[in-house]
Design an enzyme around this catalytic site. Structure first.
Site, PDB file in Angstrom:
ATOM      1  N   SER A  31       0.811  -1.214   0.000  1.00 20.26           N
ATOM      2  CA  SER A  31       0.000   0.000   0.000  1.00 20.26           C
ATOM      3  C   SER A  31       0.842   1.261   0.000  1.00 20.26           C
ATOM      4  O   SER A  31       1.930   1.301   0.574  1.00 20.26           O
ATOM      5  CB  SER A  31      -0.903   0.013   1.238  1.00 20.26           C
ATOM      6  OG  SER A  31      -1.743  -1.116   1.247  1.00 20.26           O
ATOM      7  N   HIS A 130      -7.183   0.121   6.534  1.00 22.04           N
ATOM      8  CA  HIS A 130      -6.761  -1.254   6.797  1.00 22.04           C
ATOM      9  C   HIS A 130      -6.895  -1.653   8.263  1.00 22.04           C
ATOM     10  O   HIS A 130      -7.350  -2.762   8.570  1.00 22.04           O
ATOM     11  CB  HIS A 130      -5.332  -1.475   6.294  1.00 22.04           C
ATOM     12  CG  HIS A 130      -5.253  -1.526   4.803  1.00 22.04           C
ATOM     13  ND1 HIS A 130      -5.818  -2.529   4.055  1.00 22.04           N
ATOM     14  CD2 HIS A 130      -4.694  -0.668   3.908  1.00 22.04           C
ATOM     15  CE1 HIS A 130      -5.606  -2.309   2.773  1.00 22.04           C
ATOM     16  NE2 HIS A 130      -4.932  -1.179   2.657  1.00 22.04           N
TER      17      HIS A 130
END
Length: 192
Positions: A31, A130
């Site tokens: 990410s 997340h």
């Protein structure tokens, strides 16, 4: 708005497990870290006492940078600011300046992702997404993407978030949402 993150993640995990990779146990993202560079530059542009409090890196961590810059009269954060003022160091991944910047930047990034909060939740929107969906902060990746966009966004750093679907940990999510606690790995802890 409707929260689809957890549902989408669970659906993808189930799809991968049932059709393609039934042996998989953990799922890890790669990410981006939007806003890290902007955050760090804003702190480095503060007056030195305030920046020193935010950017708690020891002068020893930056000692190897002093041989590249004339920093006799500079505070170590001024040396860091000078070193980061261009991206040329990142294009020479194995260069001496990149090697000297690695530990300080990874430390500052870990602090940004784990400690920087806004209204009790992660300041970084990707981290927030997340962690609120049950992941843990697993690994920082040095110069993972040296494209102009990522250098501008995060000095080329990227992060892994780890999902362990067999470990249903409602406490992890609740501790994050109620207390702002972010679960992170031993590897990340070495930078805090």
């Amino acid at each position: 708005g409707i929260e689809l993150g957890s549902s989408l993640i669970n659906r993808v995990v189930q799809e991968l497990r049932t059709k393609e990779f039934p042996f998989l146990e953990d799922f890890v993202t790669l990410s981006p870290i939007p806003g890290f560079r902007k955050w760090l530059e804003s702190h480095l542009n503060q007056n030195i006492p305030e920046a020193t409090e935010t950017c708690k890196i020891s002068p020893d961590e930056l000692q190897s940078l002093t041989r590249f810059y004339d920093s006799k009269n500079e505070h170590y954060l001024s040396t860091l600011q000078h070193a980061l003022s261009t991206n040329t160091w990142a294009t020479q991944r194995e260069g001496a300046v990149a090697k000297a910047l690695k530990r300080p930047l990874l430390s500052l990034c870990a602090r940004y992702l784990v400690n920087e909060k806004r209204r009790g939740i992660a300041f970084n929107p990707v981290t927030h997404f997340h962690i609120k969906n049950g992941a843990s902060l697993w690994r920082l990746n040095w110069l993972a993407d040296t494209s102009p966009h990522r250098l501008k966004q995060s000095y080329g750093l990227m992060v892994n978030y780890r999902y362990e679907p067999d470990i249903v940990d409602d406490n992890r999510v609740n501790n994050y949402l109620m207390k702002g606690e972010i679960k992170y790995s031993e590897e990340v802890s070495q930078y805090l």
